[in-house]
Design an enzyme around this catalytic site. Structure first.
Site, mmCIF file in Angstrom:
data_model
loop_
_atom_site.group_PDB
_atom_site.id
_atom_site.type_symbol
_atom_site.label_atom_id
_atom_site.label_comp_id
_atom_site.label_asym_id
_atom_site.label_seq_id
_atom_site.Cartn_x
_atom_site.Cartn_y
_atom_site.Cartn_z
ATOM 1 N N GLY A 232 -58.821 -24.484 31.883
ATOM 2 C CA GLY A 232 -58.489 -24.972 33.219
ATOM 3 C C GLY A 232 -57.014 -24.850 33.532
ATOM 4 O O GLY A 232 -56.274 -24.059 32.935
ATOM 5 N N SER A 233 -56.542 -25.685 34.464
ATOM 6 C CA SER A 233 -55.227 -25.496 35.077
ATOM 7 C C SER A 233 -54.039 -25.760 34.167
ATOM 8 O O SER A 233 -52.896 -25.485 34.560
ATOM 9 C CB SER A 233 -55.116 -26.378 36.321
ATOM 10 N N THR A 234 -54.227 -26.296 32.965
ATOM 11 C CA THR A 234 -53.084 -26.428 32.069
ATOM 12 C C THR A 234 -52.483 -25.058 31.743
ATOM 13 O O THR A 234 -51.279 -24.948 31.480
ATOM 14 C CB THR A 234 -53.476 -27.137 30.763
ATOM 15 N N VAL A 235 -53.307 -24.004 31.806
ATOM 16 C CA VAL A 235 -52.827 -22.650 31.527
ATOM 17 C C VAL A 235 -51.815 -22.178 32.571
ATOM 18 O O VAL A 235 -51.031 -21.262 32.319
ATOM 19 C CB VAL A 235 -54.029 -21.669 31.437
ATOM 20 N N LYS A 236 -51.786 -22.827 33.714
ATOM 21 C CA LYS A 236 -50.858 -22.413 34.777
ATOM 22 C C LYS A 236 -49.403 -22.500 34.344
ATOM 23 O O LYS A 236 -48.543 -21.822 34.929
ATOM 24 C CB LYS A 236 -51.101 -23.256 36.039
#
Length: 565
Positions: free
Chosen positions: A298-302
């Site tokens: 999810g968005s932690t990879v951003k």
């Protein structure tokens, strides 16, 4: 005259004393010569005796090494436990048998986990010579054994065996694992305990001991292992997770704390967990979620997407894009606010966790260039943790749509260990650290030094990303606001990932069918700690989001980490 006689007597006494000392010395010298020349004392051959002693020691039960935390607090060590049995047949037994079944059942029920009625039924069995009482009569402590023996119950006996004792029932259970008695051991085997799970299994050869030959000089002492875990924080984390797990009843959840400079894992806690001493709860979940289970992050990879886009210079400071929705081939990708926020900067898009912003950045970098960067961060391959069944995750990008969607954490999977390793670079001036859980191994001389896995982000870019993550916490529009603390400034990025449908195509569609997570660094001014939390498919939401549930883990953990007790 009297004085002369006294002096003469004293002289004679000293003379005779000297003669006695000389005679004793000659006897001792002769005795030592006999032993040295003939290897015998009182008819006993010392050479044979030495061989006998050495042979006995070669089959003695070997001690298993103790497991400690990094400060020397014991986690697991050997102990002696007892199994109880009752002798029923007087003709078969050499000693006493059970006399009063009702009284014996009443007394035993006070000490073992079995109702009096069941004990009575076991004792009232005419078809056997002796009986045990299942698991209730095994692993009895020395104190309980003494208490039962003090009751003077005829026909009740005990056998002893080595067992493994864990100082805390719930303590990084899936990481520590457990050791159990090897029932197939034969006389002369090196150890009666064998690691069956976790560190106990992965380092079984190091923790075990024995003799490699009949020569006592070849004795290989068991090695004690010192982990990187901090018992104080670990125990408090276990308590916190218990409370939140019971409250929201998720499928699973986890909490992992890392010391950034060294890559040392300070806590590793998950739910479901199990009791290290009784194994209660182990059937709920066998997997060590740290390394065995991979999810779409999810968005932690951003934080990685934004870092590489900044490094490659594909956008300018303050440059804007149109938020809300974007087409990725034949698929629509939307922001969590489906209508978007209009024309906003890429920095603002990160703070608000815009998927559309990440799609645009991946397109500008080039989807294949971007996915090659993911490989540099270690995704798709094992971290070589040495733990059993490590999942390498999935990084299969034959589909170009998946390559683009990976920029916001979809279409690939990773374990918490892989994410911790990759994210360590963001707060370590671009240097990715190997996450380690072994501090050192006693007696072997092995000490696990920090391992730098390479410069994967330019240092100046990492300061920029930490600043954006801090704004995501402190800005009124930031998605990481639940993690703002009064104790310390925090940099954090949340994630809400869909969960693939294992029974078909696509994703689960239930209201709480998500994998919620947060990666955080603190203190912002000089990051020392990295804390990764996740909660998967909570059944009770009480009207709040999963990331808000995680904040209820985060804040008490932050206190336990930063406030000395």
């Amino acid at each position: 005259m009297t004085n002369n006689n006294a002096n003469n007597n004293q002289g004679m006494n000293l003379f005779f004393l000297a003669i006695i000392v000389i005679l004793i010395g000659l006897v001792m010298i002769g005795r030592m010569a006999q032993i040295a020349l003939f290897k015998q004392v009182n008819g006993v051959n010392l050479t044979k005796l030495e061989m006998q002693v050495d042979n006995r020691s070669s089959i003695a039960k070997a001690k298993r090494g103790t497991i400690y935390d990094q400060f020397g607090q014991p986690i697991a060590m050997d102990t002696t436990s007892y199994s109880m049995y009752a002798v029923l047949d007087a003709d078969w037994a050499e000693g006493e048998t059970v006399k009063d079944i009702d009284y014996t059942a009443t007394i035993l029920a006070k000490y073992i986990d079995m109702p009096k009625e069941k004990i009575w039924t076991q004792l009232n069995n005419d078809n056997v010579n002796q009986v045990e009482f299942g698991s209730a009569s095994k692993n009895i402590s020395a104190q309980t054994k003494l208490a039962i023996e003090a009751e003077n119950l005829p026909g009740i006996f005990f056998t002893s065996q080595v067992s493994r004792y864990y100082f805390n029932d719930y303590f990084a259970s899936h990481l520590i694992g457990y050791a159990e008695v090897n029932e197939s051991n034969q006389e002369g085997s090196q150890s009666s305990l064998v690691g069956a799970m976790g560190i106990e299994a992965a380092f079984d050869d190091i923790l075990s001991s024995g003799k490699s030959s009949k020569n006592s000089t070849d004795l290989q002492l068991a090695n004690d292992i010192y982990l990187t875990l901090d018992s104080r924080i670990q125990n408090q984390t276990e308590t916190i997770l218990d409370k939140i797990f019971k409250k929201y009843q998720p499928e699973s959840m986890g909490a992992y704390l890392v010391e950034l400079e060294t890559g040392k894992l300070l806590t590793s806690a998950q739910r479901p967990s199990f009791n290290l001493n009784t194994r209660e709860g182990i059937d709920s979940l066998w997997q060590n979620l740290l390394v065995e289970t991979a999810n779409e992050p999810g968005s932690t990879v951003k934080i990685l997407t934004m870092a590489k886009a900044k490094e490659m210079g594909v956008y300018q400071p303050g440059e804007t894009f149109l938020s809300g929705m974007v087409k990725v081939f034949d698929r629509e990708v939307r922001d969590h606010n489906q209508f978007g926020w209009g024309q906003i900067s890429f920095e603002d898009g990160f703070i608000r966790s815009s998927n559309v912003a990440m799609v645009e950045l991946v397109n500008r970098m080039g989807d294949q260039v971007w996915t090659e960067e993911l490989k540099k961060f270690g995704f798709g391959v094992s971290t070589n943790s040495k733990l059993a069944n490590e999942n390498p995750g999935s990084l299969d990008f034959t589909n170009p749509t998946s390559r683009i969607m990976s920029g916001f954490g979809q279409a690939f999977s990773a374990t918490p260990m892989q994410l911790l390793q990759a994210y360590s670079a963001v707060a370590n001036k671009g240097q990715m650290m190997k996450i380690q859980y072994i501090d050192h191994i006693d007696k072997s001389g092995q000490s696990y030094q920090k391992q730098n896995l390479g410069q994967v982000i330019e240092p100046e870019v990492t300061f920029y990303i930490i600043d954006l993550m801090t704004k995501a916490v402190e800005d009124q529009n930031g998605t990481s606001r639940p993690f703002k603390s009064d104790i310390v400034r925090v940099a954090a990025k949340t994630g809400t990932a869909q969960i693939a449908n294992e029974e078909g195509t696509g994703y689960l569609t239930g209201q709480n069918d998500y994998f919620y997570s947060v990666i955080s660094f603190f203190p912002v001014e000089e990051p020392k700690y990295m804390l990764y939390l996740f909660i998967k498919r909570p059944q009770n939401d009480y009207g709040i989001y999963g990331t808000q549930m995680l904040s209820e883990v985060f804040h008490p953990m932050l206190e336990s980490i930063l406030i000395k007790q």
